[in-house]
Enzyme design. Structure first.
Site, PDB file in Angstrom:
ATOM      1  N   ARG A   1       0.844  -1.213   0.000  1.00  0.00           N
ATOM      2  CA  ARG A   1       0.000   0.000   0.000  1.00  0.00           C
ATOM      3  C   ARG A   1       0.868   1.248   0.000  1.00  0.00           C
ATOM      4  NH1 ARG A   1      -2.914   1.028   4.687  1.00  0.00           N
ATOM      5  NH2 ARG A   1      -2.007  -0.635   5.950  1.00  0.00           N
TER       6      ARG A   1
ATOM      7  N   ASN B   1      10.284   0.724   5.194  1.00  0.00           N
ATOM      8  CA  ASN B   1       9.180   1.663   4.955  1.00  0.00           C
ATOM      9  C   ASN B   1       7.984   1.440   5.874  1.00  0.00           C
ATOM     10  OD1 ASN B   1       7.205   3.356   3.160  1.00  0.00           O
ATOM     11  ND2 ASN B   1       6.349   1.272   3.187  1.00  0.00           N
TER      12      ASN B   1
ATOM     13  N   SER C   1      10.190  10.693   8.860  1.00  0.00           N
ATOM     14  CA  SER C   1       9.100  11.653   8.626  1.00  0.00           C
ATOM     15  C   SER C   1       9.605  13.030   9.037  1.00  0.00           C
ATOM     16  CB  SER C   1       7.893  11.297   9.488  1.00  0.00           C
ATOM     17  OG  SER C   1       6.970  12.370   9.478  1.00  0.00           O
TER      18      SER C   1
ATOM     19  N   TYR D   1       4.755   8.437  17.630  1.00  0.00           N
ATOM     20  CA  TYR D   1       5.175   8.393  16.223  1.00  0.00           C
ATOM     21  C   TYR D   1       6.437   9.248  16.003  1.00  0.00           C
ATOM     22  CZ  TYR D   1       4.648   8.809  11.107  1.00  0.00           C
ATOM     23  OH  TYR D   1       4.854   8.796   9.742  1.00  0.00           O
ATOM     24  N   VAL D   2       6.421  10.454  16.572  1.00  0.00           N
ATOM     25  CA  VAL D   2       7.558  11.362  16.415  1.00  0.00           C
ATOM     26  C   VAL D   2       8.816  10.754  17.048  1.00  0.00           C
ATOM     27  CG1 VAL D   2       8.490  13.600  17.119  1.00  0.00           C
ATOM     28  CG2 VAL D   2       6.157  13.454  16.216  1.00  0.00           C
ATOM     29  N   ALA D   3       8.659  10.165  18.238  1.00  0.00           N
ATOM     30  CA  ALA D   3       9.820   9.531  18.892  1.00  0.00           C
ATOM     31  C   ALA D   3      10.369   8.411  18.016  1.00  0.00           C
ATOM     32  CB  ALA D   3       9.416   8.994  20.263  1.00  0.00           C
TER      33      ALA D   3
ATOM     34  N   LYS E   1      10.145   8.128  14.740  1.00  0.00           N
ATOM     35  CA  LYS E   1      10.739   8.644  13.502  1.00  0.00           C
ATOM     36  C   LYS E   1      12.041   9.404  13.782  1.00  0.00           C
ATOM     37  CE  LYS E   1       7.795   6.925  10.638  1.00  0.00           C
ATOM     38  NZ  LYS E   1       8.233   5.882   9.682  1.00  0.00           N
TER      39      LYS E   1
ATOM     40  N   ILE F   1       1.864  13.216   2.755  1.00  0.00           N
ATOM     41  CA  ILE F   1       1.721  12.438   1.518  1.00  0.00           C
ATOM     42  C   ILE F   1       0.343  11.774   1.489  1.00  0.00           C
ATOM     43  CG2 ILE F   1       2.747  10.588   0.108  1.00  0.00           C
ATOM     44  CD1 ILE F   1       4.677  12.975   0.664  1.00  0.00           C
TER      45      ILE F   1
HETATM   46  P1  NAP Z   1       0.122   3.191   4.868  1.00  0.00           P
HETATM   47  O1  NAP Z   1      -0.569   3.567   3.597  1.00  0.00           O
HETATM   48  O2  NAP Z   1      -0.664   3.173   6.133  1.00  0.00           O
HETATM   49  O3  NAP Z   1       0.860   1.795   4.672  1.00  0.00           O
HETATM   50  C1  NAP Z   1       1.621   1.261   5.726  1.00  0.00           C
HETATM   51  C2  NAP Z   1       2.331   0.034   5.268  1.00  0.00           C
HETATM   52  O4  NAP Z   1       3.072  -0.506   6.358  1.00  0.00           O
HETATM   53  C3  NAP Z   1       1.378  -1.045   4.797  1.00  0.00           C
HETATM   54  O5  NAP Z   1       1.918  -1.662   3.658  1.00  0.00           O
HETATM   55  C4  NAP Z   1       1.346  -2.029   5.972  1.00  0.00           C
HETATM   56  O6  NAP Z   1       1.167  -3.372   5.600  1.00  0.00           O
HETATM   57  C5  NAP Z   1       2.767  -1.879   6.510  1.00  0.00           C
HETATM   58  N1  NAP Z   1       2.842  -2.277   7.918  1.00  0.00           N
HETATM   59  C6  NAP Z   1       2.370  -1.601   9.000  1.00  0.00           C
HETATM   60  N2  NAP Z   1       2.615  -2.290  10.122  1.00  0.00           N
HETATM   61  C7  NAP Z   1       3.260  -3.419   9.745  1.00  0.00           C
HETATM   62  C8  NAP Z   1       3.763  -4.538  10.446  1.00  0.00           C
HETATM   63  N3  NAP Z   1       3.689  -4.619  11.791  1.00  0.00           N
HETATM   64  N4  NAP Z   1       4.363  -5.522   9.752  1.00  0.00           N
HETATM   65  C9  NAP Z   1       4.466  -5.451   8.392  1.00  0.00           C
HETATM   66  N5  NAP Z   1       4.000  -4.426   7.661  1.00  0.00           N
HETATM   67  C10 NAP Z   1       3.401  -3.414   8.336  1.00  0.00           C
HETATM   68  O7  NAP Z   1       1.342   4.182   5.153  1.00  0.00           O
HETATM   69  P2  NAP Z   1       2.148   5.174   4.181  1.00  0.00           P
HETATM   70  O8  NAP Z   1       1.527   6.494   4.271  1.00  0.00           O
HETATM   71  O9  NAP Z   1       2.378   4.534   2.862  1.00  0.00           O
HETATM   72  O10 NAP Z   1       3.515   5.263   4.993  1.00  0.00           O
HETATM   73  C11 NAP Z   1       4.674   4.519   4.658  1.00  0.00           C
HETATM   74  C12 NAP Z   1       5.825   5.017   5.515  1.00  0.00           C
HETATM   75  O11 NAP Z   1       5.996   6.427   5.295  1.00  0.00           O
HETATM   76  C13 NAP Z   1       5.567   4.852   7.020  1.00  0.00           C
HETATM   77  O12 NAP Z   1       6.763   4.536   7.675  1.00  0.00           O
HETATM   78  C14 NAP Z   1       5.099   6.252   7.441  1.00  0.00           C
HETATM   79  O13 NAP Z   1       5.342   6.490   8.788  1.00  0.00           O
HETATM   80  C15 NAP Z   1       5.944   7.117   6.536  1.00  0.00           C
HETATM   81  N6  NAP Z   1       5.413   8.453   6.335  1.00  0.00           N
HETATM   82  C16 NAP Z   1       4.199   8.651   5.742  1.00  0.00           C
HETATM   83  C17 NAP Z   1       3.733   9.959   5.582  1.00  0.00           C
HETATM   84  C18 NAP Z   1       2.416  10.247   4.939  1.00  0.00           C
HETATM   85  O14 NAP Z   1       2.036  11.445   4.911  1.00  0.00           O
HETATM   86  N7  NAP Z   1       1.685   9.288   4.410  1.00  0.00           N
HETATM   87  C19 NAP Z   1       4.500  11.049   6.023  1.00  0.00           C
HETATM   88  C20 NAP Z   1       5.716  10.806   6.626  1.00  0.00           C
HETATM   89  C21 NAP Z   1       6.177   9.511   6.766  1.00  0.00           C
HETATM   90  P3  NAP Z   1      -0.318  -4.061   5.549  1.00  0.00           P
HETATM   91  O15 NAP Z   1      -1.115  -3.273   4.551  1.00  0.00           O
HETATM   92  O16 NAP Z   1      -0.043  -5.436   5.107  1.00  0.00           O
HETATM   93  O17 NAP Z   1      -0.847  -3.937   6.939  1.00  0.00           O
END
Ligand code: NAP
Length: 248
Positions: free
Chosen positions: A13, A91, A143, A156-158, A160, A189
């Protein structure tokens, strides 16, 4: 020429999926990719079938990134198939937002395990092959809030900010083995993680972003692809904010 082998956690995802697609499809990379997922077998199989062709090898592995044992087992399976690992993209991540006053111990621990300990878990598992090859790239998705903080997201902040510290220590420890470790810090994002905001909230956010728009997953995937490529050969220990100028 041998194809490079990559692992991407949280690949089915959002940002992770865009990264998997970029590493597999970009002409200058065309990597074999094993992606890790946690919940939907259906989504994982769909993505694997979409990307798999006669020239590449795509693996979908179910594992909880928080679990040390499950991650070692997952990487064991990948190594048995791929033989080595050239690139690791950490990721996978979760949020459990709340004000500190109301945040439960469980929500604190879960976020630290999924977002920070996971980076330790996977890095430990790929280090031997990378050290043996005297080559490797590790890209950790942090992040911008890990740099500037955010109310309601202390856990979350801690996690990251921890990822940034881990990235820098790993970069210093592994530079002599030609393993480059960098972090990408996305701003806001458009993915499932951020979809809870309504249109008014999204508009308010966009108005604070100098480039005037919320980012998309591909904006992050392109920077990760750069950090996997020879074009970034002289970069290690850096945190690259990809945030439309939000935190400058
Ligand atoms: P997302 O759409 O919620 O997707 C999260 C992904 O992480 C999913 O593929 C999920 O897998 C996987 N995941 C979560 N917990 C897991 C676990 N315990 N074991 C294995 N897989 C796990 O998130 P996203 O927005 O794409 O974010 C991706 C990364 O970017 C994250 O680290 C997030 O903190 C960081 N980030 C995002 C943003 C933003 O604005 N979106 C901003 C800054 C940083 P399943 O679907 O199989 O559960």
């Amino acid at each position: 020429m041998n194809r490079l082998k990559a692992i991407v956690t949280g690949g089915t995802r959002g940002i992770g999926k865009a990264i998997v697609e970029e590493l597999v499809k970009r002409d200058s990379l065309k990597m074999d990719v094993a992606f890790i997922y946690n919940s939907s077998d259906e989504k994982a199989n769909l993505l694997k079938n979409e990307l798999q062709n006669s020239e590449n090898s795509i693996m979908a592995i179910k594992a909880d990134v928080s679990s040390f044992d499950q991650t070692q087992e997952a990487v064991g399976k990948i190594l048995a198939e791929f033989g080595t690992i050239d690139v690791l993209v950490n990721n996978a991540g979760i949020t459990r937002d709340n004000l500190l006053l109301r945040m439960s111990e469980q929500d604190f621990d879960d976020v630290i395990s999924a977002n920070l300990k996971s980076v330790f878990n996977f890095t430990k598992a790929v280090l031997r092959p990378m050290i043996k090859n005297r080559s490797g790239r590790i890209i950790n998705i942090s992040s911008v809030v890990g740099i500037v903080g955010n109310p309601g997201q202390a856990n979350y902040v801690a996690s990251k900010a921890g990822v940034i510290g881990l990235t820098k220590s790993m970069a210093k420890e592994l530079a002599s083995r030609n393993i480059k470790v960098n972090a990408v810090a996305p701003g806001f994002i458009n993915t499932d993680m951020t979809s809870k905001l309504n249109e008014d909230q999204q508009n308010a956010l966009s108005s604070n972003i100098p480039l005037g728009r919320i980012g998309n997953a591909e904006d992050i995937a392109k920077v990760v692809a750069f950090l996997c490529s020879p074009d970034s050969d002289y970069i290690t220990g850096q945190v690259i904010a990809v945030d439309g100028g939000l935190t400058m």
